[in-house]
Design an enzyme around this catalytic site. Structure first.
Site, PDB file in Angstrom:
ATOM      1  N   GLY A  72       0.832  -1.261   0.046  1.00 51.09           N
ATOM      2  CA  GLY A  72      -0.133   0.089  -0.064  1.00 51.09           C
ATOM      3  C   GLY A  72       0.870   1.308   0.007  1.00 51.09           C
ATOM      4  O   GLY A  72       0.565   2.135  -0.797  1.00 51.09           O
ATOM      5  N   THR A  73       2.073   1.373   0.866  1.00 53.83           N
ATOM      6  CA  THR A  73       2.664   2.541   0.950  1.00 53.83           C
ATOM      7  C   THR A  73       3.242   2.899  -0.488  1.00 53.83           C
ATOM      8  O   THR A  73       3.187   4.237  -0.898  1.00 53.83           O
ATOM      9  CB  THR A  73       3.730   2.415   1.943  1.00 53.83           C
ATOM     10  OG1 THR A  73       3.262   2.017   3.108  1.00 53.83           O
ATOM     11  CG2 THR A  73       4.691   3.601   1.969  1.00 53.83           C
ATOM     12  N   ASN A 154      -8.751   3.901   7.726  1.00 50.60           N
ATOM     13  CA  ASN A 154      -8.187   2.948   8.384  1.00 50.60           C
ATOM     14  C   ASN A 154      -8.296   2.800  10.112  1.00 50.60           C
ATOM     15  O   ASN A 154      -8.147   1.926  10.768  1.00 50.60           O
ATOM     16  CB  ASN A 154      -6.619   2.740   8.340  1.00 50.60           C
ATOM     17  CG  ASN A 154      -6.025   4.240   8.340  1.00 50.60           C
ATOM     18  OD1 ASN A 154      -6.285   5.220   7.693  1.00 50.60           O
ATOM     19  ND2 ASN A 154      -4.779   4.295   9.246  1.00 50.60           N
ATOM     20  N   GLN A 182      -8.082  -0.320   3.199  1.00 47.23           N
ATOM     21  CA  GLN A 182      -8.795  -0.874   4.197  1.00 47.23           C
ATOM     22  C   GLN A 182     -10.099  -1.180   3.567  1.00 47.23           C
ATOM     23  O   GLN A 182     -10.958  -2.288   4.312  1.00 47.23           O
ATOM     24  CB  GLN A 182      -9.108   0.480   5.330  1.00 47.23           C
ATOM     25  CG  GLN A 182      -7.950   0.546   5.977  1.00 47.23           C
ATOM     26  CD  GLN A 182      -7.434  -0.603   7.018  1.00 47.23           C
ATOM     27  OE1 GLN A 182      -8.471  -1.094   7.406  1.00 47.23           O
ATOM     28  NE2 GLN A 182      -6.213  -0.621   7.336  1.00 47.23           N
ATOM     29  N   HIS A 202      -1.725  -7.749   2.168  1.00 45.10           N
ATOM     30  CA  HIS A 202      -1.866  -8.148   3.612  1.00 45.10           C
ATOM     31  C   HIS A 202      -2.910  -7.952   4.358  1.00 45.10           C
ATOM     32  O   HIS A 202      -3.239  -8.087   5.296  1.00 45.10           O
ATOM     33  CB  HIS A 202      -0.555  -8.064   4.152  1.00 45.10           C
ATOM     34  CG  HIS A 202      -0.078  -6.784   4.734  1.00 45.10           C
ATOM     35  ND1 HIS A 202      -0.522  -6.175   6.121  1.00 45.10           N
ATOM     36  CD2 HIS A 202       0.199  -5.476   4.186  1.00 45.10           C
ATOM     37  CE1 HIS A 202      -0.031  -5.012   6.220  1.00 45.10           C
ATOM     38  NE2 HIS A 202       0.284  -4.616   4.914  1.00 45.10           N
ATOM     39  N   THR A 238      12.357  -6.684 -11.121  1.00 49.67           N
ATOM     40  CA  THR A 238      11.712  -8.102 -11.321  1.00 49.67           C
ATOM     41  C   THR A 238      10.526  -8.229 -10.850  1.00 49.67           C
ATOM     42  O   THR A 238      10.435  -7.940  -9.504  1.00 49.67           O
ATOM     43  CB  THR A 238      13.037  -9.041 -10.899  1.00 49.67           C
ATOM     44  OG1 THR A 238      14.146  -8.622 -11.687  1.00 49.67           O
ATOM     45  CG2 THR A 238      12.461 -10.482 -11.233  1.00 49.67           C
ATOM     46  N   CYS A 327       0.962   0.915  12.037  1.00 44.80           N
ATOM     47  CA  CYS A 327       1.818   1.298  10.862  1.00 44.80           C
ATOM     48  C   CYS A 327       2.468   2.608  11.322  1.00 44.80           C
ATOM     49  O   CYS A 327       3.399   3.069  10.583  1.00 44.80           O
ATOM     50  CB  CYS A 327       1.077   1.511   9.495  1.00 44.80           C
ATOM     51  SG  CYS A 327       0.058   0.264   8.903  1.00 44.80           S
TER      52      CYS A 327
HETATM   53  N1  PLP Z   1      -3.226   2.821   3.511  1.00 51.51           N
HETATM   54  C1  PLP Z   1      -4.055   2.363   4.374  1.00 51.51           C
HETATM   55  C2  PLP Z   1      -5.580   2.956   4.543  1.00 51.51           C
HETATM   56  C3  PLP Z   1      -3.651   1.512   5.340  1.00 51.51           C
HETATM   57  O1  PLP Z   1      -4.311   1.177   6.223  1.00 51.51           O
HETATM   58  C4  PLP Z   1      -2.376   1.154   5.279  1.00 51.51           C
HETATM   59  C5  PLP Z   1      -1.638   0.145   6.315  1.00 51.51           C
HETATM   60  O2  PLP Z   1      -2.066   0.158   7.446  1.00 51.51           O
HETATM   61  C6  PLP Z   1      -1.349   1.386   4.264  1.00 51.51           C
HETATM   62  C7  PLP Z   1      -1.792   2.390   3.149  1.00 51.51           C
HETATM   63  C8  PLP Z   1       0.026   0.833   3.951  1.00 51.51           C
HETATM   64  O3  PLP Z   1       0.185  -0.205   3.295  1.00 51.51           O
HETATM   65  P1  PLP Z   1       1.342  -1.279   3.602  1.00 51.51           P
HETATM   66  O4  PLP Z   1       1.222  -1.916   5.111  1.00 51.51           O
HETATM   67  O5  PLP Z   1       0.933  -2.298   2.519  1.00 51.51           O
HETATM   68  O6  PLP Z   1       2.426  -0.486   3.172  1.00 51.51           O
END
Ligand code: PLP
Length: 386
Positions: A72-73, A154, A182, A202, A238, A327
């Site tokens: 996500g990040t 989230n 989320q 995940h 890759t 996070c």
């Molecule tokens: N965006 C939201 C709304 C999230 O809740 C999270 C993780 O909690 C992320 C992005 C980041 O995702 P990742 O852990 O896969 O980097």
């Protein structure tokens, strides 16, 4: 002695069996590099392209719109910085996002604005954490490059009306991105409403370290990683073929299981709320109407206790929950999003259920929560005196 109850599925939810099987199948095969033309490479390519089709079908877009990332990040960073840069190239120098976005959106938005001299408008949420589409649309200008609004929050689980924002932007050159990290486990997420969308495997039963950036083909975007030009030149590197295959399997399984999960999660979080809101000092945060919140999330304020003591005692007693959001690496101070919602509390708790949660888990958690919270409040009162 019972095993601990895990009520932090929004931070990371266990691997689904279908995703595990795909992961192991592709890890154990002698696959090559998915960009190579020989048989071993083509085997890896099959894993990636099958997963791309599954993800595209789940989002209602075409496979060419799907790019795989590390999570996500990275997807959020790619969308925010990449679309800001491509907008700049066309003379657009303004970004719009919201105060309740995950740091994976807010931080790149702030970073690119500061480094490129762009203007950033951060739209505040309503008190329940939802974003009013009218406030977003009112912030959009002729020179807006990007509007980024999360599908669902989230922390409190507030679900936003992305369709209303998308239709309000129909005549604007601004690109629309939504972080659906989320939302995906329980909400129908229509990728074709937006120009860009982020998912993280995940959060819905795939492995950690793989995610999706849905980037509508035809939308111009600058890349963050330059190299071999994989994934239409947007994301060089890759392909992590086994992780990508597992992400595809998790996506398909999550979509098939969505109605069951949403209904079970709603029953479980309602049961938690019914009992916990009867305790002194406990209040609910986030939207009240069920259609406006994720069924998996219950967010509470607890007065008269320290957040750190509460989470530690709950953990020791056998229930794993989040204080504020995960996070942000163990930080127990109120998150920016909660502050923007005007939530003032001595402690906040986020309880989130997921695909492995059972009704028995909920009863076990309630036994612990209804003992620990009043005890800790009592103890805090006797320490601080009358
Ligand atoms: N965006 C939201 C709304 C999230 O809740 C999270 C993780 O909690 C992320 C992005 C980041 O995702 P990742 O852990 O896969 O980097």
């Amino acid at each position: 002695m019972h095993a601990p109850v895990y009520l932090d599925h929004a931070a990371s939810t266990p691997l689904r069996p279908e995703a595990r099987a795909a992961l192991l199948r592709w890890l154990d095969r002698d696959v090559g590099n998915a960009s190579a033309v020989h048989g071993a490479g083509q085997a890896a390519r099959v894993a990636v392209e099958e997963a791309r089709e599954l993800v595209a079908a789940a989002l209602g877009v075409t496979p060419a719109d799907v790019v795989f990332t590390s999570g996500g990040t990275e997807s959020d960073n790619l969308a925010v910085k990449g679309l800001a840069w491509s907008g700049m190239a066309e003379g657009r120098r303004h970004l719009v996002t919201t105060a309740v976005e995950h740091p994976a959106v807010l931080e790149p938005a702030r970073w690119v604005a500061a480094h490129e001299g762009l203007e950033l408008t951060v739209v505040p949420p309503e008190a329940d954490g939802r974003i009013d589409p009218e406030r977003v649309l009112a912030a959009v200008r002729d020179d807006t490059a990007l509007v980024s609004v999360m599908w669902a929050n989230n922390e409190v689980g507030a679900v936003n009306d992305i369709a209303a924002i998308a239709s309000g932007l129909a005549d604007s050159p601004a690109q629309l991105h939504s972080d659906a990290v989320q939302a995906f486990a329980t909400q129908e997420v229509g990728g074709s409403l937006v120009d860009a969308l982020s998912l993280s495997a995940h959060k819905f039963g795939g492995p950690q370290g793989v995610g999706v950036a849905m980037l509508r083909r035809g939308v111009s975007i600058e890349s963050l990683t330059h190299g071999g030009g994989q994934d239409r030149g947007v994301r060089s590197g890759t392909f992590a073929s086994a992780l990508v295959a597992a992400c595809g399997a998790a996506t398909a399984t999550a979509v098939a299981d969505r109605p069951r999960l949403a209904a079970a999660a709603r029953t479980q979080t309602d049961r938690l709320a019914n009992v916990l809101l009867g305790l002194a000092g406990v209040r609910r945060n986030g939207p009240v109407a069920p259609e406006h919140r994720l069924p998996t999330h219950l967010h509470l304020s607890v007065d008269g206790v320290s957040g750190e003591a509460l989470t530690l005692m709950l953990d020791r007693a056998g229930v794993q929950v989040a204080a504020g959001a995960a996070c942000t690496a163990g930080a127990l101070t109120a998150s920016e999003g909660l502050v923007a919602m005007g939530i003032e509390a001595d402690a906040t708790l986020r309880l989130t259920v997921g695909h492995t949660s059972t009704d028995a888990d909920i009863e076990q958690a309630l036994d612990i929560l209804t003992t620990v919270i009043p005890n800790l409040r009592q103890r805090s009162r006797s320490v601080s005196g009358p």
